[in-house]
Design an enzyme around this catalytic site. Structure first.
Site, PDB file in Angstrom:
ATOM      1  N   ASP A   1      -0.363  -4.237  -3.920  1.00 12.85           N
ATOM      2  CA  ASP A   1      -1.288  -3.100  -4.029  1.00 12.85           C
ATOM      3  C   ASP A   1      -0.563  -1.784  -3.784  1.00 12.85           C
ATOM      4  OD1 ASP A   1      -3.088  -5.160  -4.264  1.00 12.85           O
ATOM      5  OD2 ASP A   1      -4.095  -4.796  -2.357  1.00 12.85           O
TER       6      ASP A   1
ATOM      7  N   ASP B   1       0.821  -1.223   0.000  1.00  9.44           N
ATOM      8  CA  ASP B   1       0.000   0.000   0.000  1.00  9.44           C
ATOM      9  C   ASP B   1       0.848   1.263   0.000  1.00  9.44           C
ATOM     10  OD1 ASP B   1      -2.115  -1.770   0.174  1.00  9.44           O
ATOM     11  OD2 ASP B   1      -2.330  -1.550   2.331  1.00  9.44           O
TER      12      ASP B   1
ATOM     13  N   ARG C   1      -5.177  -5.676  -9.722  1.00  5.50           N
ATOM     14  CA  ARG C   1      -6.360  -6.445  -9.319  1.00  5.50           C
ATOM     15  C   ARG C   1      -7.466  -5.464  -8.987  1.00  5.50           C
ATOM     16  NH1 ARG C   1      -5.609  -9.279  -3.367  1.00  5.50           N
ATOM     17  NH2 ARG C   1      -4.480  -7.621  -2.293  1.00  5.50           N
TER      18      ARG C   1
END
Length: 366
Positions: free
Chosen positions: A218, A197, A280
């Site tokens: 991510d 993140d 994703r």
């Protein structure tokens, strides 16, 4: 009209992420998203006046300058002290120049302090770093919530789990380097360094030019409407715990067909260690485009992952156009990847038409 409602609420969507122990585990909470979108749209007429759309320069056609220097040779020794000195409601470009050094602090530019240019001495020389982790709404090393912000030649780092293999999934937690909330933000020659993140691109129109962005899972995520031009994407998925098969570069959270958000990569490179998906889905209409990007072998053959939105794959806009490199081989891509865009469709995702329709990038202080 994203520029209206996105600039009205200081921190409208700071949803915590749950721990992500495995690559397919659901680390986020979506339950508040519909309420937040509705609230933002309803609230827009009442807070439009609060947005600062233009920034002025002084009589010398320059910015007022504040110097941050750890040795005490500037105006302040901490970056946050310099930010705090800028008056609320500021409408004059203010340059905060940060001299070389590693600044171990959490920095926040709140809504109501627009027109700030945060300038380092080079992305390898000026680094703002922290090691917050576990919750995305509190772990960010750097947070900017105000409109009309520019950063140049500076690095934002979350050092938690960065640079060494993670031995156990119990030691793997979200750790945000930068959270970006405001509208009309530009980052030139900046670095975003983390593991999971790294860059929370929450909302608003953003331009990332010649930046270095690093992470494993991510590490570019959120619902921003953003263009990444000539950026180096460095994947560190090879440092993930054993049993975690791959990482993810993007997790884009577009929520509807009329949602203007999306991530567009123009040129640049994707390289690194391990294996990672190009993206994703973080929303049922997730949208990510790579145009003319060099994709190295680190890219997973399948390319894309639907995550928990398997029933929405027909809504995704996942596109690779004119990409090169060993990772650009699309023979094993998921069957639902968007196969192509017409010339006019592709032009809609140019910097000028996707985020800069009103010319705000050229109007910002360089």
């Amino acid at each position: 009209m994203p520029a209206i409602y996105l600039s009205c609420l200081s921190q409208p969507s700071r949803l915590n992420k749950e721990r992500a122990w495995h690559w397919h585990f659901d680390p986020r909470m979506h339950s508040r998203a519909p309420f937040l979108v509705a609230f933002l749209l309803i609230s827009a007429p009442f807070c439009l006046s609060a947005a600062t759309d233009t920034c002025q320069v002084n009589r010398n056609n320059n910015a007022n300058t504040i110097i941050v220097d750890q040795s005490g040779k500037g105006d302040f020794v901490k970056v946050q002290e310099a930010v705090d000195s800028v008056r609320s409601g500021n409408d004059q470009w203010t340059r905060i120049h940060v001299n070389p050094g590693i600044y171990k602090e959490h920095v926040e530019i709140p809504m109501g302090k627009p027109c700030i240019l945060l300038e380092g001495s080079g992305l390898s020389q000026t680094i703002i770093t922290g090691d917050g982790h576990a919750q995305t709404n509190s772990s960010a090393t750097f947070t900017v919530s105000s409109n009309n912000f520019v950063a140049k030649r500076i690095a934002f780092e979350n050092s938690y789990n960065r640079g060494a293999a993670v031995d156990s999934i119990t030691e793997w937690e979200p750790a945000v380097a930068a959270s970006v909330y405001g509208d009309k933000m530009a980052f030139h020659e900046c670095a975003f360094l983390g593991f999971q993140d790294t860059l929370w691109d929450v909302q608003g129109r953003h331009y990332f030019n010649s930046c270095h962005i690093e992470g494993a899972v991510d590490f570019i995520w959120g619902s921003g409407q953003s263009v990444f031009e000539d950026c180096a994407i460095n994947v560190t998925a090879g440092l993930l715990p054993k049993g975690v098969l791959a990482g993810f570069i993007t997790a884009q959270g577009r929520q509807s067909a009329t949602d203007p958000s999306g991530f567009v990569f123009i040129r640049g490179t994707v390289s690194g260690i391990g294996e990672a998906f190009l993206g994703r889905a973080y929303g049922p209409f997730s949208r990510v485009i790579y145009h003319g990007t060099t994709l190295e072998a680190v890219v997973a053959p399948a390319g894309w992952n639907a995550w928990k939105y398997q029933d929405h794959v027909k809504n995704f806009v996942y596109v690779e156009v004119d990409c090169g490199g060993p990772g650009a081989d699309k023979s094993k891509r998921v069957p639902w990847e968007t196969k192509s865009l017409s010339y006019s469709e592709l032009q809609a995702f140019s910097r000028e038409r996707f985020i800069d329709q009103d010319g705000w990038i050229g109007n910002q202080l360089a």
